[in-house]
Design an enzyme around this catalytic site. Structure first.
Site: not given
Ligand code: CP3
Length: 359
Positions: A88, A166
């Site tokens: 992440d 963040y």
């Molecule tokens: O692309 C991929 O498969 C690689 C994994 C990846 C994750 N986060 C896993 C994740 C990547 C590239 C990210 C990047 C990320 N994380 C960004 C930039 C890209 C974007 O979407 O704008 C940002 C802003 C984040 C911050 C983040 N992480 C947020 C806002 C959240 C919560 C929102 C949500 O969808 O729940 C996360 C959690 C997160 N990161 C999850 C995953 C698969 C979901 C969490 C879970 O499994 O419960």
């Protein structure tokens, strides 16, 4: 040890020369348009949800064997042209001294957000090898798993502005009030914060390439919140610094943001071999603005994956027609895949992009 992984795996050379994703990133001709999807590993996949019943997201990220397994899940399900390491953008903030958690239903939370000059001063900039060794180890494992299938691996980092959003807001935020207040009222602290984030992001990207990542993406997901002039004054030098550090790795750099239609050349001028764009602009128009010095990645609306196939096909075809004949195009979404996405539509889309563009 990790420095040499690119050379030591048997298929490394083959991937460098034959991967259509890497070729497109270098603006070379391809046999079909490459496709990968931002956030391609995640909760829309039943395999991922099953692992999440046992482990938190931070446990998945910090256990290299599990992070490798999740990285591979979408590669097993779909004919994707690249993998992206499962991680992440936020764990690097932990190494800097911020307390991070993912709270169910709320998303990420930072319990001690950065609000004052003293808070900025306190932030550490530890080497990635120390603070993020779990992801570097996961990259080594994923490279071994992907090498057999001759698929390249993408490493990534959040960009300074998106990380700052963040760090300062303490979590997701709509209007970025605290962030912009710091930017406008305490420019010295702002630039000091952004410089530290650029150092951490740049070194983290470089370390990921040294561990085996064959391309790197800088995610500036929230940069479109800024006016173009504020971007140039308060953000661009710091994104440029992060990308300059990463550039030493010699692998293609993807520079992605959303809501960037009014600042595409500014994003491009900060650096990157490939510019990622969202669906708020016609992709051929974005490509014309960006010019021939960079490749382009995008730009399907992630919600389109929820549409009936005929509608989804229409939108994918439109993008492919607009980019027909241009070297240096990577099909992707304009932002990350949503957790409500039907898996079957992902499979159909990936196969369709290849079939429609095969030469
Ligand atoms: O692309 C991929 O498969 C690689 C994994 C990846 C994750 N986060 C896993 C994740 C990547 C590239 C990210 C990047 C990320 N994380 C960004 C930039 C890209 C974007 O979407 O704008 C940002 C802003 C984040 C911050 C983040 N992480 C947020 C806002 C959240 C919560 C929102 C949500 O969808 O729940 C996360 C959690 C997160 N990161 C999850 C995953 C698969 C979901 C969490 C879970 O499994 O419960």
């Amino acid at each position: 040890m990790s420095q040499t992984i690119n050379q030591t795996l048997p298929n490394s050379e083959k991937i460098q020369h034959e991967s259509r994703f890497l070729k497109a990133a270098r603006r070379e001709p391809v046999d079909a348009v490459p496709i990968w999807l931002m956030r391609q590993a995640g909760r829309y996949m039943p395999e991922y949800r099953q692992l999440r019943e046992k482990y938190s997201i931070l446990e998945l990220i910090k256990t290299p064997e599990l992070a490798c397994e999740v990285t591979m899940q979408p590669l097993q399900a779909f004919d994707l042209d690249a993998a992206i390491i499962f991680a992440d953008i936020l764990p690097p903030l932990e190494g800097m001294g911020l307390e991070l958690d993912f709270v169910h239903g709320e998303g990420p939370v930072i319990y001690n957000p950065v609000r004052t000059a003293a808070d900025v001063e306190r932030l550490a900039t530890p080497p990635a090898e120390e603070a993020l060794s779990f992801t570097l180890k996961a990259i080594e494992l994923a490279r071994q798993a992907l090498d057999e299938r001759a698929i390249p691996l993408i490493g990534f980092s959040g960009a300074p502005f998106t990380l700052a959003s963040y760090a300062v807001e303490g979590g997701s935020s709509k209007d970025k009030l605290h962030l912009k207040s710091l930017m406008y009222s305490e420019p010295r602290s702002w630039h000091s914060l952004m410089d530290k984030l650029a150092t951490v992001a740049g070194n983290y990207l470089l370390a990921q390439a040294q561990a085996g990542a064959q391309a790197l993406q800088l995610f500036d997901s929230w940069v479109g919140e800024l006016s173009p002039q504020d971007y140039r004054d308060y953000v661009q030098p710091h994104s440029r610094k992060a990308l300059e550090i990463a550039k030493q790795a010699g692998v293609p750099l993807i520079h992605f943001g959303t809501n960037t239609s009014g600042m595409l050349t500014d994003i491009r001028d900060a650096g990157g071999d490939v510019i990622g764009v969202d669906w708020r602009i016609d992709i051929d128009k974005a490509a014309a603005i960006l010019g021939d010095s960079v490749a382009v990645q995008g730009n399907l609306d992630p919600i389109a994956l929820h549409a009936p196939w005929s509608e989804l096909e229409k939108r994918a075809t439109d993008i492919l027609k607009r980019m027909h004949g241009r070297n240096g195009f990577i099909f992707n979404l304009g932002h990350g895949i949503l957790q409500t996405t039907p898996v079957d539509n992902v499979k159909r889309l990936v196969d369709f992009v290849h079939e429609y563009t095969k030469v």
